[in-house]
Design an enzyme around this catalytic site. Sequence first.
Site, PDB file in Angstrom:
ATOM      1  N   HIS A 111       0.833  -1.197   0.000  1.00  0.00           N
ATOM      2  CA  HIS A 111       0.000   0.000   0.000  1.00  0.00           C
ATOM      3  C   HIS A 111       0.872   1.254   0.000  1.00  0.00           C
ATOM      4  CE1 HIS A 111      -4.053  -1.526   0.277  1.00  0.00           C
ATOM      5  NE2 HIS A 111      -3.739  -2.332   1.280  1.00  0.00           N
ATOM      6  N   CYS A 182      -0.089   2.478  -4.833  1.00  0.00           N
ATOM      7  CA  CYS A 182      -0.795   3.716  -5.137  1.00  0.00           C
ATOM      8  C   CYS A 182       0.117   4.912  -4.858  1.00  0.00           C
ATOM      9  CB  CYS A 182      -2.062   3.827  -4.302  1.00  0.00           C
ATOM     10  SG  CYS A 182      -3.250   2.487  -4.544  1.00  0.00           S
TER      11      CYS A 182
END
Length: 337
Positions: A111, A182
């Site tokens: 992440h 991301c």
Amino acid sequence: MYESYGNGEPQVPDATPFSGRRKALLVGVKTTRNLGTNFRDITGAHRDTNIMRKILVDKYDYDERDITVLIDNDDVDQSSWPTKANIVSAMEQLVSDAQPGDHLVFHFSGHGGQICAVHDHSEEDGLDEILFPTDAGRLNEDDNTAEPDIIPYTNYIKDDLIGDTFKSLPGGVHCVLFFDCCNSGTAADLPAIPDDPSGVEHSKAYRAAGSNSMGFLKVQTVHRPKQGLPPDEINDRYALDESPDLPTPNLCSWGACKDGQQAFGTNKGGVFIRALRDALNANPTLTNGVLLHSLPDQINKIIPEDVRDKLESKGQLPIPQLGSLRPDTVLKSAFTL
């Protein structure tokens, strides 16, 4: 259409003769339980490290013994899981004894996020990009040690730390960073490279550590101009020596998407890393510029058409990003690890 650097087909210049060691650090973070239910498990993060390891061993002759892998797998002792402390320590070990001629690779799958750049006024969007280790957490609203609505996380790794770690490498070291997460466009805080080398302009001064971590030199951020400059003027004004004797390392970063975009994957692995693998399988002798152009084509083959159409309509189709300390020549240079 691929950019042609010269007449005819894109030509790959000869890579700098390899004379040093090859070392890599591969990080796959599947679970960040302390961040809450909005952060789902990334089921393909561990497989990404396997994909990258296979690329390094099969295509670039890395020795398995020189590849460090950090994953949060129950079959692995938790003391070696990719916590913030372990990732930072492993990054420091990767660069600690680097010498001119060495090739280094850092890869992160997991992440990624953004936080307000409270003390960093160099961020044009006012945001710092961050990576989430497996022990990352979320601050409680009643925590008085910080402002949870501005920086709501703990145990994250900020782009400044990553950039400073790798910019400290000596000149002549070849280092490539990969971020399949991301908000990864500037995850290493390197100057962003446009995909069109025919029109670039240099703007704000960028401070980058040279061979001596206490000394700094000027590097420039590259932006797409409103009107392209004549090629001759670009060559005259922005020529950059690619000599390995430069005080900066040959440092590049590849991000799965722009800052503010999401990266995607399945239990087969991240879309970006799989696209990289497929692009290298299709053409193992690429320039960085041709690879930058070819990655979206490979991504389009991986993401199902209906999903791709939805993402594109929302402006969220991931667009791979390239950053470099040598922005004027990186697109024409051979991609190598």
